[in-house]
Design a protein around this motif. Sequence first.
Motif, short mmCIF file in Angstrom:
data_model
loop_
_atom_site.label_atom_id
_atom_site.label_comp_id
_atom_site.label_asym_id
_atom_site.label_seq_id
_atom_site.Cartn_x
_atom_site.Cartn_y
_atom_site.Cartn_z
N GLY A 166 53.09 58.64 29.18
CA GLY A 166 52.43 58.58 27.89
C GLY A 166 51.25 57.65 27.92
O GLY A 166 50.99 56.97 28.89
N GLN A 167 50.53 57.61 26.81
CA GLN A 167 49.32 56.81 26.74
C GLN A 167 49.65 55.35 26.48
O GLN A 167 50.67 55.01 25.93
N ILE A 168 48.71 54.50 26.91
CA ILE A 168 48.88 53.06 26.78
C ILE A 168 48.12 52.60 25.56
O ILE A 168 46.97 52.93 25.38
N PRO A 169 48.75 51.82 24.69
CA PRO A 169 48.03 51.33 23.51
C PRO A 169 46.95 50.34 23.90
O PRO A 169 47.08 49.63 24.89
N THR A 170 45.91 50.31 23.11
CA THR A 170 44.81 49.40 23.39
C THR A 170 45.25 47.96 23.22
O THR A 170 45.85 47.60 22.22
N LEU A 171 44.95 47.13 24.19
CA LEU A 171 45.24 45.70 24.14
C LEU A 171 43.94 44.95 24.01
O LEU A 171 43.09 45.01 24.88
N GLU A 172 43.76 44.25 22.91
CA GLU A 172 42.55 43.47 22.75
C GLU A 172 42.61 42.25 23.66
O GLU A 172 43.66 41.85 24.13
N MET A 185 46.51 48.82 33.19
CA MET A 185 47.60 48.50 32.28
C MET A 185 47.18 47.49 31.21
O MET A 185 47.98 47.15 30.35
N GLN A 186 45.95 47.02 31.28
CA GLN A 186 45.42 46.02 30.35
C GLN A 186 46.33 44.80 30.28
O GLN A 186 46.77 44.36 29.21
N MET A 187 46.58 44.23 31.45
CA MET A 187 47.33 42.98 31.56
C MET A 187 46.38 41.88 32.01
O MET A 187 45.98 41.84 33.18
N PRO A 188 45.97 40.98 31.14
CA PRO A 188 45.08 39.90 31.57
C PRO A 188 45.79 38.96 32.53
O PRO A 188 46.98 38.65 32.34
N VAL A 189 45.09 38.52 33.54
CA VAL A 189 45.64 37.59 34.53
C VAL A 189 44.96 36.24 34.36
O VAL A 189 43.72 36.16 34.35
N TYR A 190 45.76 35.20 34.22
CA TYR A 190 45.27 33.83 34.20
C TYR A 190 45.76 33.15 35.47
O TYR A 190 46.82 33.49 36.00
N ALA A 191 45.01 32.20 35.96
CA ALA A 191 45.42 31.45 37.14
C ALA A 191 45.21 29.97 36.92
O ALA A 191 44.16 29.56 36.41
N TYR A 228 37.20 32.78 45.36
CA TYR A 228 36.55 34.03 44.98
C TYR A 228 37.54 35.09 44.47
O TYR A 228 37.38 35.62 43.36
N ALA A 229 38.53 35.44 45.28
CA ALA A 229 39.38 36.59 44.93
C ALA A 229 40.20 36.32 43.67
O ALA A 229 40.31 37.19 42.79
N LEU A 230 40.78 35.13 43.56
CA LEU A 230 41.57 34.81 42.37
C LEU A 230 40.70 34.79 41.12
O LEU A 230 41.09 35.28 40.06
N THR A 231 39.51 34.21 41.23
CA THR A 231 38.63 34.15 40.07
C THR A 231 38.15 35.54 39.69
O THR A 231 38.05 35.88 38.51
N ARG A 232 37.87 36.37 40.68
CA ARG A 232 37.47 37.75 40.38
C ARG A 232 38.60 38.50 39.67
O ARG A 232 38.36 39.24 38.70
N LEU A 233 39.84 38.29 40.11
CA LEU A 233 40.98 38.95 39.47
C LEU A 233 41.09 38.55 38.01
O LEU A 233 41.28 39.40 37.13
N THR A 234 40.95 37.27 37.71
CA THR A 234 41.06 36.82 36.32
C THR A 234 39.87 37.32 35.50
O THR A 234 40.02 37.73 34.35
N ARG A 235 38.70 37.28 36.09
CA ARG A 235 37.49 37.69 35.35
C ARG A 235 37.52 39.16 34.99
O ARG A 235 37.21 39.56 33.87
N GLU A 236 37.91 40.02 35.95
CA GLU A 236 37.88 41.46 35.71
C GLU A 236 39.02 41.95 34.83
O GLU A 236 38.99 43.08 34.36
N THR A 237 40.02 41.11 34.61
CA THR A 237 41.12 41.50 33.72
C THR A 237 41.04 40.79 32.38
O THR A 237 41.97 40.87 31.59
N ASN A 238 39.95 40.08 32.14
CA ASN A 238 39.71 39.38 30.88
C ASN A 238 40.59 38.15 30.72
O ASN A 238 40.94 37.76 29.61
N GLY A 239 40.94 37.53 31.84
CA GLY A 239 41.66 36.26 31.82
C GLY A 239 40.74 35.12 32.17
O GLY A 239 39.52 35.20 31.96
#
Length: 655
Positions: free
Chosen positions: A115-121, A311-317, A383-394
Amino acid sequence: MSEAYQDQPNATAAASGRFSEPLAWLSSLAMHACALICLAVFTQIAPLDKAPLLFTSPPPEEPEPLDDAFRVSEELSIDIGALSDGGVGDAAASAPLEAVVPEVALDLQALTELGQIPTLEASTPSLSSPDPNSNTLVIGVGAVGTTGSEGAIDWLTGAILQSLEQSPTVVVWLFDRSESLTAQREEIVRRFDRVYEELGVAATRGAEGFDAAEEDEAPLLTSIVAFGEGVEFVTRKPTADIEAIKEAARSIEPDESGAENVFGAVLSAAERHKRYRLQRPRRNVMLVVVTDEAGDDFANIDRAVAYCRKMQMPVYAVGAPAPFGRRETYVRYVDPDPKYDQTPQYLPVQQGPETLFPERLRLGSFAGDDYDGTILDSGFGPYALTRLTRETNGSFIAVHPFRVDAGRANRRGADDTMVARLDYFFDQRVMRRYLPDYVPTTEYQKRVSRNGAKRALVEASAMAWTEKLENVRRDFPKLDEAQFAEDLSNAQRAAAILEPKLAQLVTTLRRGEADRPKIDDPRWQAGYDLALGQALAAKVRAEGYNAMLALAKQGLSFTSEKKDTWVIRPAEEISTGSLDQREAEDAIRYLKRVVAEHEGTPWAFLAQRELSTPLGWKWNDEFRNLAERRQQENNRPPRPERPEPPPKPRRTPKL
């Protein structure tokens, strides 16, 4: 008359046709208007989570350059968090740490089987314009700087609160199992009580009669995950029981392998918790990574980014800041068992670089840069960890106990055991202009290949680093001619090894000089100018040093009979030829441009230090009283035997 009457029906038919055309047009318009009204009404009453998702960006496998995918918000974050170990009760920075906030157009693909994923702001703190005189911790471009884990958790509390205002939330904590993170992990666990109290969701947790049905309805659920070489889900499923959460976090045992597969752990955690994004009641899911290294499984970064975006899961580090232009820094380690040697050891730990590939020359201190000496903060996370957080809106939250707004690290009265060495920090408000290229490897390579200066910088930065000052001799005692000549020859051999490497660096960088005016990114401008200035300066120094040694072998005369030592020192004058003179002028021009155009950055710091040492050489003669000192050494009585040797150090842990 009869002919007139015969023409009358034809005229009537023509008039009828003229009136029927507008009537048909009006009928069609009315029917279409009714259809549009029905569709509009249907859209309003349709459930929101069944509304179709519209995608305007390509799938993660073929990303566009992030220049097009990111916008810069002019607004600032809320007053949540603190810049001190004391948390919100202590004073924060004296001025707002303003930084631009990425607004990411996330790429969601509907999973047909689920099924579809609801929008996560965006689940970052809401953006508002703070009082410019207030102490405000603001979400950063690549990192939010704090001096302790408590300040980081306070900031995350605000992010969790914003997520809860949108929807019930699952927070997945992923803890690095390395030995070096034990103390930081305990700091965070002690903070959990306050976090839940501030969020107002812990009043009845753990009370008798608390059953699973109620827990499933709790607004905030928490999972604890441990990772090292593998991944362990310490909590069987997300829980709202604060005591169970703390017990799970404290039960994590160190991983002696030293491996930290952080991106595989993020991917596994996202896949395990995807049902909370897909099934009702739908929840927001936030992933929080706590680590002090850059991660060993770089091959998984693209998959982790793509899946968390989908999946619109923001990642923070919460992690350590990356050292400027280098992979490793050092951690001071003292064996916790007093039965073993208590001598401090400095163990390497990988916390960088802040860019995908190195963009800084590795020059030894003879060449002026002292790459292995002063270790600078890059202003960003790995680099990689910061890119992961940045591209997922964390966000990446950089934690270092000795952090200052700008200047030398504040080590006064602090215990630096198990703390990564950083000697100098830079203002984050300045560094936000120097954002690294947070893009996949293929896109980075495309950007580099399109400009000769960028390509030259990356190629030169990948070359082996040059010898350090310890391998280059400055003092030459002269008790007899044979010994003096031998010392000069040995020093020339060291310079002879160094010269070809420096010449190759200069040649590589010169190939990109024509494309330097085409660069409009200040980070690449500063990087290329500093590299070429340093390489030219080092080449001039090395060639001048060798020439001055050759001159000394031809014969030098002391200014008085008492003098007994020759010392070669830096000098302003370039006396080794016109080519060296021209290259010295070019070096100074490039270095001065870095200082003038990039004030308050690591590039300007290194360029200014380079300019502080002249590029030429001169011989000075001194009196060191060598004959008397040698006689005293020969007449010195033998040293007493050493007492019982100290205990041997045991094998150090892998950090």
